[in-house]
Scaffold this motif. Sequence first.
Motif, PDB file in Angstrom:
ATOM      1  N   LEU A 139       6.491  15.231   6.573  1.00 48.61           N
ATOM      2  CA  LEU A 139       5.179  15.038   7.187  1.00 48.61           C
ATOM      3  C   LEU A 139       4.236  14.285   6.251  1.00 48.61           C
ATOM      4  O   LEU A 139       3.474  13.419   6.680  1.00 48.61           O
ATOM      5  N   LEU A 140       4.278  14.624   4.963  1.00 44.61           N
ATOM      6  CA  LEU A 140       3.436  13.937   3.994  1.00 44.61           C
ATOM      7  C   LEU A 140       3.803  12.457   3.916  1.00 44.61           C
ATOM      8  O   LEU A 140       2.915  11.593   3.842  1.00 44.61           O
ATOM      9  N   GLN A 141       5.117  12.171   3.945  1.00 44.23           N
ATOM     10  CA  GLN A 141       5.546  10.779   3.904  1.00 44.23           C
ATOM     11  C   GLN A 141       5.081  10.024   5.148  1.00 44.23           C
ATOM     12  O   GLN A 141       4.691   8.858   5.078  1.00 44.23           O
ATOM     13  N   GLN A 142       5.090  10.685   6.295  1.00 38.63           N
ATOM     14  CA  GLN A 142       4.590  10.054   7.520  1.00 38.63           C
ATOM     15  C   GLN A 142       3.098   9.734   7.409  1.00 38.63           C
ATOM     16  O   GLN A 142       2.640   8.673   7.844  1.00 38.63           O
ATOM     17  N   HIS A 165       0.827  -1.215   0.000  1.00 44.43           N
ATOM     18  CA  HIS A 165       0.000   0.000   0.000  1.00 44.43           C
ATOM     19  C   HIS A 165       0.860   1.264   0.000  1.00 44.43           C
ATOM     20  O   HIS A 165       0.481   2.266  -0.624  1.00 44.43           O
ATOM     21  N   SER A 166       1.994   1.214   0.665  1.00 46.54           N
ATOM     22  CA  SER A 166       2.877   2.382   0.673  1.00 46.54           C
ATOM     23  C   SER A 166       3.383   2.690  -0.739  1.00 46.54           C
ATOM     24  O   SER A 166       3.419   3.855  -1.162  1.00 46.54           O
ATOM     25  N   LEU A 185       1.261  20.011   0.462  1.00 45.42           N
ATOM     26  CA  LEU A 185       2.620  20.262   0.925  1.00 45.42           C
ATOM     27  C   LEU A 185       2.753  21.673   1.486  1.00 45.42           C
ATOM     28  O   LEU A 185       3.442  21.908   2.490  1.00 45.42           O
ATOM     29  N   GLN A 186       2.100  22.621   0.847  1.00 44.80           N
ATOM     30  CA  GLN A 186       2.136  23.998   1.354  1.00 44.80           C
ATOM     31  C   GLN A 186       1.490  24.092   2.732  1.00 44.80           C
ATOM     32  O   GLN A 186       1.973  24.810   3.627  1.00 44.80           O
TER      33      GLN A 186
END
Length: 563
Positions: free
Chosen positions: A500-503, A457-458, A476-477
């Motif tokens: 943060l988005l990757q988390q 899923h990742s 992202l902004q």
Amino acid sequence: MSRRNFNLPWAEYLETLKPHERPMLPGSPATPDHTLPYRLAYASVGLLVTATGSIGSAMITANTQQLAGALGVSVAEAAWLPVVFVMTNACMNLLLIKFRMQYGLRLFAQIFLTAYVLIGLGNLFFDDYQSTMVVRAFAGMASAALSSLGILYIIQAFPAPHRLKGLVLGIGAFSLAIPLVRIFSNDLIQISEWKGFHVFELGLSLLSLAAVFALKMPPSQRLRVFEKLDFVTFALFAPGMALLCAVLGLGRIVWWTEASWIGWALIGSIMLLSAALIIEYNRRTPLINLKWMAGPDIIRLALIIVGIRIVLSEQTSGAVGLLTQMGLGPDQMRGLFVLILIATAAGSLTSALTMNPTKLYKPMAIALGLIAIGAFIDAHSTVLTRPAQLFFSQSLIAFAAAFFIGPALMSGIVQVLQKGAQNLVSFIVIFGIGQNVGGLMGSALIGTVETWREKFHSNQLSESITLGDPDVVLRLQQLSGAYARVIGDPALRALQGQQLLQQQISQQAHVLAYNDVFLMIALFAGIGCLWVTFNHFRPRFAARRAARKVDAAQASAAATAID
């Protein structure tokens, strides 16, 4: 009956017993008609001994990560602590039943309770990792003895017509340990760290020791049952089972294909267990009766026991793992564990009150159906799922788990009584190993499938996210804007936003992976429910077919007579 009769020689004591007061199996105590105060006392001591034998292992299982920090070891090293407990616990029942038969229940109780007190003292004085490993191994041995001792005390509290209810309630009492520990263990650790828990465990051991010495069990029949080959079998079986437990308990943590010792341990386990089984197969009086165990009823029972332990890992590993992944700690999950504790107690009571030895497949099928429903509900979790959303499903699973265990054990005891008491050790081995190894298999399966599906899923989520997508740029902004007041460099803020988005992607992937696991568990439980239901109705189908054949034969004979 006067309790002074307990000191009589066995032959004289046996003559004082009524038929329903005599031991059902060798090594089991007599069950005389006690007065109400003594019944209450036996119930209290039984619950105390049960708590003593189960809370220690439950504490380690529920707080492995915290214990890793306290001992200064990695999570992989700390994972050995619950596994080494299961290693010794799964093997000891092979000898403990015969020890009870040959040396009596009183000596059995005194030796192993004293051993548990010494283990509690060892926890206070040895707080390094290696010493803790040794102590947990000995705790597994002693706990195997305390589990049967607690059940036998609880059975004494019930009159003859209701002793099966006592057996079911005694087994159900062990299921209360993990939810109970998860409720109060965090507060106990915060007050005085692990020393406080060890003092608490030692206090329980001392209370149990005093209670057992003060309230003795009725005597049991003693027989010379040990043979030299028993110890040869144990010398092969115990290390083989220990290696298998190590593979199942650590494989998903060190990863199956990354650590070479996993393969060597599995090979060693297969060789040792095969050698033990070959010896047992060719014995006249085997410790493990393989010919009896190969019967279709026993094979079905073994598959049911192992299967239910696997699907029950949905609660112990799946739901708790999901909530932990969401960043929740023990305090936030306390309400959930309170409901699980209540549901477990309710399941044990319901199982005891509705027990019918002639219809044991029916409650098993109901329990598996309830687990399938609960797991299917959990399969719709999201990143916003919190304990409140799992109250109903987890209570359903906890109730079903406790409702199942009594009929499963009773099914085996019925087989023992029908085919001979000499098969008692074989059944206890099946039941004990099914419980212990099945639990490790369930955790290993859930951990492995969750890891595989999380990677899948990742990758899927990461591939769908590109900087050319306006929604991704906006997200992202928003994420990097949270650092505007503390990070002045736009490039560093953008980097923090990407992290943060990757988390968030990783967290979402974990949730989807757990949903896949829950669906798999629901499917397994559903198939198990259908299979057990078929076995429940199969005798009726066979009886109807036989009746049709008889009717057809009678009709044919009548037609021939007319001709």
